[in-house]
Design a protein around this motif. Sequence first.
Motif, mmCIF file in Angstrom:
data_model
loop_
_atom_site.group_PDB
_atom_site.id
_atom_site.type_symbol
_atom_site.label_atom_id
_atom_site.label_comp_id
_atom_site.label_asym_id
_atom_site.label_seq_id
_atom_site.Cartn_x
_atom_site.Cartn_y
_atom_site.Cartn_z
ATOM 1 N N HIS A 89 0.815 -1.218 0.000
ATOM 2 C CA HIS A 89 0.000 0.000 0.000
ATOM 3 C C HIS A 89 0.851 1.273 0.000
ATOM 4 N N THR A 119 -0.771 -3.564 -7.819
ATOM 5 C CA THR A 119 -0.992 -3.088 -6.453
ATOM 6 C C THR A 119 -1.328 -1.603 -6.395
ATOM 7 N N TYR A 270 -6.573 1.687 -1.747
ATOM 8 C CA TYR A 270 -5.649 0.712 -1.165
ATOM 9 C C TYR A 270 -4.307 1.360 -0.857
ATOM 10 N N THR A 283 -6.151 1.036 -7.053
ATOM 11 C CA THR A 283 -6.580 -0.131 -6.293
ATOM 12 C C THR A 283 -7.406 0.323 -5.096
ATOM 13 N N ARG A 285 -9.538 -0.994 -1.437
ATOM 14 C CA ARG A 285 -9.698 -2.001 -0.392
ATOM 15 C C ARG A 285 -11.185 -2.124 -0.062
ATOM 16 N N GLU A 318 -9.397 -8.874 -0.807
ATOM 17 C CA GLU A 318 -9.517 -7.524 -0.246
ATOM 18 C C GLU A 318 -9.273 -6.387 -1.228
ATOM 19 N N MET A 319 -8.777 -6.679 -2.438
ATOM 20 C CA MET A 319 -8.387 -5.607 -3.364
ATOM 21 C C MET A 319 -9.168 -5.654 -4.665
#
Length: 366
Positions: A89, A119, A270, A283, A285, A318-319
């Motif tokens: 993150h 990411t 994220y 991204t 969360r 979670e992403m």
Amino acid sequence: MTHPFLDLAPLSAAHFASIEDRVARLLGTEQDVVIMQGEALLPLEGAIRSTAGPGTVALNVITGPYGQTFGNWLRDCGAEVIDLAVPFHTAVTADQIREAFAERPDIDFVSLVHAEAATGNTNPVAEIGEVVRSQGALFYLDAVASIGAEPVLPDAWGVDLCVIGAQKAMGGPAGVSAVSVSERAWSRMTANPGAPRRSYLSLLDWQDRWLTPGRTTLPHAPAQLEMLALEACLERIESEGLPTLMHRHATAATATRAGTLALGGGLEPYVHSSTEAAPVATTLRTPPGIVASDLVTMALKSNPTLPLAAGGGALAKEMIRVNHYGVDATAETVRNSLAALGAALAEQGVSVDGEGARKAVEGAWR
């Protein structure tokens, strides 16, 4: 029967070289540029295997899954690998690179991903390049996701091997890719007895059979359709203007973050800091109890063409990735993506503010 995609005159060496020259202009580089006939993993792996071997001490920065892959390749080559991993993150800092050199002054190779689309983070390559250059190490950069979305300047940043692909922010084909190679990198390859030769991975073969003879005869039949698609992609970027293209991606990222925060429902960026968030993709969360892959599946039911995907591997729980790159770097795409995610959250009983999200997206594009 004839077909416009099949019945084409062969791509000449001069035409191939002219496309390489346009890639060099895109990168603002005077280094050699080789367009390799495959997806970007080809030059990414080829560049490592050409320059690393026993005796190499490599600092491998991990800010996402590609950094992990590079470390594996370096170990396969016999290099000693020092992994510098940071949470996904966030981004790595120049100070962390400096500290790694202080602990191991014998580091002679640094591998880094510029923007991790997987990411959603981006790393400060200009600052890191200053540190690497001061230490005399070879600098290898994966700029596949960042090119077209943010500045990529191998010469100014001291990058010795800069790999790009056209399939993300450039909005082009995935079947060809390119690498810029410094004189230092060519020297490292020439001195490396383990560098691939007579191999599809070999950069030295391209040097010997293509660059050194003056780019007059192609070493093998090119991927003609992909090369023409890359040329069309470069023409489109030149027409729009690279600064405009990068601004469009940056605005898409800003709008996605703003819209997400306005949407609420527990969905949040994220990557914590906007300064460390990549313009190529954002991204998100998911809130506790909401599985990201399930939410994406629900969101895509209304519009399967939206550029939404769950994170890879364990991140699928979670992403969510909003892949607002290329032709999808638009207000409409961001607005529709957040509307679909909001509707999917509402189906699961989560309270969201769809109208607030829409206004936030539109505000970012003004």
